[in-house]
Design a protein around this motif. Structure first.
Motif, PDB file in Angstrom:
ATOM      1  N   HIS A  44       1.731   5.778  -8.814  1.00  0.00           N
ATOM      2  CA  HIS A  44       2.802   4.792  -8.901  1.00  0.00           C
ATOM      3  C   HIS A  44       4.045   5.409  -9.542  1.00  0.00           C
ATOM      4  O   HIS A  44       3.939   6.138 -10.526  1.00  0.00           O
ATOM      5  CB  HIS A  44       2.328   3.582  -9.717  1.00  0.00           C
ATOM      6  N   ALA A 110     -11.862  -2.093   1.986  1.00  0.00           N
ATOM      7  CA  ALA A 110     -11.891  -1.118   0.887  1.00  0.00           C
ATOM      8  C   ALA A 110     -13.257  -0.441   0.816  1.00  0.00           C
ATOM      9  O   ALA A 110     -13.384   0.664   0.293  1.00  0.00           O
ATOM     10  CB  ALA A 110     -11.577  -1.816  -0.434  1.00  0.00           C
ATOM     11  N   VAL A 219     -11.660   0.049  -4.680  1.00  0.00           N
ATOM     12  CA  VAL A 219     -10.343   0.540  -4.258  1.00  0.00           C
ATOM     13  C   VAL A 219     -10.475   1.747  -3.344  1.00  0.00           C
ATOM     14  O   VAL A 219     -11.194   2.700  -3.663  1.00  0.00           O
ATOM     15  CB  VAL A 219      -9.495   0.945  -5.489  1.00  0.00           C
ATOM     16  N   MET A 223      -5.226   4.436  -1.248  1.00  0.00           N
ATOM     17  CA  MET A 223      -4.294   3.327  -1.401  1.00  0.00           C
ATOM     18  C   MET A 223      -2.931   3.765  -1.917  1.00  0.00           C
ATOM     19  O   MET A 223      -2.818   4.693  -2.701  1.00  0.00           O
ATOM     20  CB  MET A 223      -4.891   2.296  -2.357  1.00  0.00           C
ATOM     21  N   SER A 227      -1.265  -0.351  -5.304  1.00  0.00           N
ATOM     22  CA  SER A 227      -2.525  -0.355  -6.058  1.00  0.00           C
ATOM     23  C   SER A 227      -2.348  -1.011  -7.423  1.00  0.00           C
ATOM     24  O   SER A 227      -3.208  -1.773  -7.871  1.00  0.00           O
ATOM     25  CB  SER A 227      -3.046   1.067  -6.221  1.00  0.00           C
ATOM     26  N   ALA A 231      -4.318  -4.398  -8.498  1.00  0.00           N
ATOM     27  CA  ALA A 231      -5.266  -4.359  -9.612  1.00  0.00           C
ATOM     28  C   ALA A 231      -4.810  -5.269 -10.750  1.00  0.00           C
ATOM     29  O   ALA A 231      -5.610  -6.005 -11.331  1.00  0.00           O
ATOM     30  CB  ALA A 231      -5.432  -2.930 -10.107  1.00  0.00           C
ATOM     31  N   ALA A 256      -3.934   6.489  -6.565  1.00  0.00           N
ATOM     32  CA  ALA A 256      -4.198   5.093  -6.914  1.00  0.00           C
ATOM     33  C   ALA A 256      -5.077   5.011  -8.154  1.00  0.00           C
ATOM     34  O   ALA A 256      -4.859   4.169  -9.025  1.00  0.00           O
ATOM     35  CB  ALA A 256      -4.861   4.375  -5.741  1.00  0.00           C
ATOM     36  N   ILE A 260      -3.870   2.912 -11.427  1.00  0.00           N
ATOM     37  CA  ILE A 260      -4.568   1.722 -11.903  1.00  0.00           C
ATOM     38  C   ILE A 260      -5.092   1.948 -13.318  1.00  0.00           C
ATOM     39  O   ILE A 260      -4.951   1.110 -14.195  1.00  0.00           O
ATOM     40  CB  ILE A 260      -5.733   1.350 -10.957  1.00  0.00           C
TER      41      ILE A 260
ATOM     42  N   THR B 224      -1.930  -0.920   3.508  1.00  0.00           N
ATOM     43  CA  THR B 224      -2.103  -0.739   2.061  1.00  0.00           C
ATOM     44  C   THR B 224      -2.319   0.733   1.689  1.00  0.00           C
ATOM     45  O   THR B 224      -2.322   1.086   0.520  1.00  0.00           O
ATOM     46  CB  THR B 224      -3.295  -1.567   1.516  1.00  0.00           C
ATOM     47  N   SER B 254       1.818  -4.900   0.573  1.00  0.00           N
ATOM     48  CA  SER B 254       2.224  -3.526   0.884  1.00  0.00           C
ATOM     49  C   SER B 254       3.249  -3.505   2.004  1.00  0.00           C
ATOM     50  O   SER B 254       3.240  -4.366   2.874  1.00  0.00           O
ATOM     51  CB  SER B 254       1.013  -2.694   1.303  1.00  0.00           C
TER      52      SER B 254
END
Lengths: 442, 306
Positions: A44, A110, A219, A223, A227, A231, A256, A260, B224, B254
């Protein structure tokens, strides 16, 4: 796994190692590479920003710039921060309650149902009486899928009745677990978006009904940036206690997981690494951090070897090796032990330096290795017991017979003998060293 | 269009401030705002290098002109996607074969059923092939869909040879004189050579029945997923040339910004978008609507975010 991140970071550090001392510009250049690598790894953007800031603060500190090998110092800095991001300790499920309840949740596709099957296999191997609950009442054939997996693993399933709501089903499953002596109940819920309020409410209701000790978000390792939002929202609504990261056998870089962990702060329990029910492994942030930096995952490799190779034959082999008289029977049993460790490309991934080799290249090397070891095995199996125990009796005529028996050329037999002789030389060296050591200790 | 915005509506509410919101601010595009914009693009899974390029272009436009800043950004993004002519089932030859591929969990089976539904809507007579013989209950899932959609399905047993099932499905399509067969395949990790070889084998066996088959090979990508989507598309395209992309799960939060770099590298049209769990939740891809969704621009084009 994490191929790309490893590659680009290693490239950066190689550049850095060329310098005697790090200037501020060196550090800034390296950090720019790291930022890009992390972003490309789906970490992220906010996490990347914080990470870069922290590393920069440390890297520009006096001790780094003045140290003897600043490149190494810097590497350590980045690795420490990465480990920190991944969470310091591995945490297991809370299994204290009887029966223990585990609620699985996550986005569509997932891997919740597959992972539920894997968990059932893992816990029932550990001697627990497992009950699965098919809570995905929307996806066509989701219930059938769980039933097939349960059949493979050999555990029981509670299936939804027509018209039954998910909380009602949960209640019924809980009662059954209590009365029929199950130790562990896993609720496999259907995929949903965190923004789908109605469906998230269903999860809340299920949770209130069964009070799970473990609420596990599943997950996909590939991702993207969402994410964190996903989460975070699930965490706010149903209070997550852990994560399972799936599809790590792909080449996704797995940012991800980092994102998270650092934002929501729930531990990653396990990682899914394949399609079979046993393809579920413990997660170790420290090892993963080293793996990201291309330092290999030797500890996992060693543990895997200890797990699979039976100890008596290991002890025997060690004795043989130290005696210095290796023969083809030893070689054969060694090769068979290696096979038990699993696919060679998976093993290679864990070896130091190997992450530098791309996934395709690894696969190619592994395929080649597989062909060769199969060929060698066939050759040894075509030898008489005498030939296996006393390799020196193998002459040209015997070689021809062996090659015919194994369906190979004489050249392949020669290759095997050459490798065998090298291995033998090695063991003789080992023996000498051991003798020297013994003399010293006396 | 309405469908798009209904689905994307819940997404926008989650954002504190969308790109549209940033633009509606009464403020000039200074360095800080540009950085904020870059972060928003990154958050939408736009490839980091591409995001930097787009921001650089925007920086230039700031100096250059009096065109609306938002329009510049929007146009830059739409240009990247290079609008394609919409796909119609009627453009396919008789007894056409459409092969659906992708990694595990991307939504292939659901997409297969939705495509059969769309074909029926278009007056095309389809058949489905359930060549996912690996996953537990994989073909059951398509069978249940088949009933909901009202389309026949040719399936094999779990564990049977996927290539044989695919061949049978195409054979049945010809024997029963259907216009189209949509073949669902098992999810496979693109970096697993043996699984990709199996895909080649499926294509070879289809070739044996009809040399041109499959006329269309579409990859299903999950919105995603982050930057790995490019790797998925690249590897599949190297194994069997792709002719289309379906992007699923765009009804979540997403934004699938990865599509820009995929389109750029592969130059394969993005044909359909999955926007929900119902059979009618598959709509033709529209670059402008997609970019508007990404930027948080509403269809009344006011640019604010209420």
């Amino acid at each position: 796994m994490f191929d790309h991140l490893s590659n680009s970071l290693q490239k950066t550090f190689k550049n850095l190692r060329g310098y005697g001392k790090l200037s501020e510009k060196n550090v800034t250049d390296a950090l720019r590479e790291i930022r890009l690598a992390l972003l490309e790894a789906d970490v992220h953007f906010q996490v990347v920003k914080d990470f870069i800031r922290q590393v920069k603060e440390k890297a520009l500190g006096q001790e780094v710039l003045a140290s003897v090998s600043p490149g190494q110092q810097f590497t350590k800095c980045v690795q420490d921060e990465l480990t920190e991001l991944l969470g310091r300790d591995h945490k297991a499920f809370d299994l204290s309650a009887n029966p223990t309840m585990i609620m699985m949740l996550g986005l569509h596709g997932a891997g919740k149902t597959t992972t539920t099957g894997k968990l059932a296999a893992k816990f029932s191997r550990a001697g627990r009486k497992v009950l699965l609950v098919a809570c995905d009442i929307r996806r066509p054939a989701a219930v059938e899928q769980l039933n097939v997996l349960a059949g493979q693993v050999g555990v029981d399933v509670v299936n939804p009745n027509p018209g039954e709501s998910v909380p009602e089903l949960g209640m019924r499953a809980r009662d059954r677990a209590m009365t029929q002596g199950y130790n562990l109940v896993i609720f496999d819920t259907g995929g949903r978006f965190q923004v789908d309020d109605e469906l998230v409410r269903e999860l809340e209701e299920l949770r209130d009904m069964v009070n799970p000790q473990n609420t596990v978000l599943v997950v996909d390792a590939a991702m993207g940036q969402e994410s964190v939002n996903v989460a975070q929202t699930f965490h706010e609504r149903v209070n997550l206690t852990g994560l399972i990261l799936t599809k790590l056998d792909g080449d996704a870089r797995g940012g991800a997981a980092l994102s998270i962990q650092s934002v929501v702060g729930v531990p990653i329990h396990l990682v899914g690494v394949g399609e079979k029910t046993e393809d579920l492994e413990d997660f170790h942030p420290d090892r993963l951090a080293s793996r990201i930096l291309g330092m290999g995952d030797v500890v996992t490799l060693v543990e895997k070897a200890q797990d699979m190779v039976d100890e008596t034959s290991m002890a025997k082999m060690e004795k043989q090796l130290l005696k210095g008289d290796l023969n083809f029977e030893d070689m054969l049993s060694q090769m068979q032990q290696m096979k038990k460790l699993g696919p060679i490309d998976k093993l290679m991934e864990m070896m130091p330096g190997m992450p530098q080799v791309s996934a395709e290249e690894r696969q190619r090397m592994a395929d080649q290795g597989k062909v060769q070891s199969r060929r060698f095995e066939a050759i040894i199996l075509s030898m008489t017991p005498k030939e296996r125990r006393k390799p020196h009796v193998i002459n040209a005529k015997r070689k021809q017979r062996i090659a015919r028996g194994a369906g190979t050329r004489v050249k392949d037999v020669n290759d095997l003998i050459k490798q065998f002789n090298q291995a033998k030389k090695m063991t003789k060296k080992l023996k000498k060293q051991q003798k020297k050591l013994l003399r010293f200790s006396k | 269009m309405a469908n798009w915005f209904k689905a994307l509506g819940k997404t926008r509410n989650l954002f504190k401030e969308t790109l549209g919101g940033i633009f509606s601010r009464d403020k000039d595009l200074d360095e800080a705002t540009l950085e904020e914009l870059e972060e928003e693009l990154l958050a939408a899974d736009v490839a980091p290098r591409l995001a930097a390029e787009v921001i650089a272009a925007l920086d230039k436009a700031r100096r250059g002109g009096n065109r609306s800043r938002r329009d510049v950004l929007k146009q830059v993004l739409i240009d990247q996607l290079a609008q394609t002519t919409p796909f119609t089932f009627s453009q396919l030859p008789p007894n056409a074969c459409l092969l659906i591929v992708g990694v595990n969990g991307s939504g292939k089976t659901t997409t297969t059923a939705k495509l059969a539904h769309l074909a029926l809507e278009e007056g095309i007579d389809p058949l489905m092939g359930a060549a996912d013989t690996f996953r537990a209950a994989g073909s059951d899932q398509l069978r249940i869909w088949a009933e909901m959609v009202g389309c026949e399905v040719v399936a094999g047993k779990q564990g049977s040879d996927a290539a044989a099932v695919a061949y049978d499905a195409l054979d049945a399509c010809i024997a029963r004189n259907r216009d189209l067969v949509v073949i669902d395949t098992a999810g496979r990790m693109h970096n697993k050579a043996p699984l990709m070889d199996e895909l080649k084998k499926i294509v070879r066996s289809l070739n044996k029945r009809v040399p041109e088959a499959p006329q269309e090979t579409w990859i299903v990508l999950d919105a995603t997923i982050g930057q790995n989507a490019l790797m998925q598309a690249r590897f599949f395209n190297e194994t069997i040339p792709l002719t289309g992309i379906v992007i699923t799960k765009l009804d979540g939060s997403s934004k699938a910004g990865c599509l820009f770099s995929i389109k750029k590298e592969l130059d394969v049209p993005i044909v359909f978008t999955g926007l929900g769990e119902r059979k009618e939740d598959l709509v033709p891809f529209e670059a402008e609507a997609f970019v508007d969704g990404l930027l948080g621009i509403k269809d009344d084009d006011t640019g604010d975010d209420n």
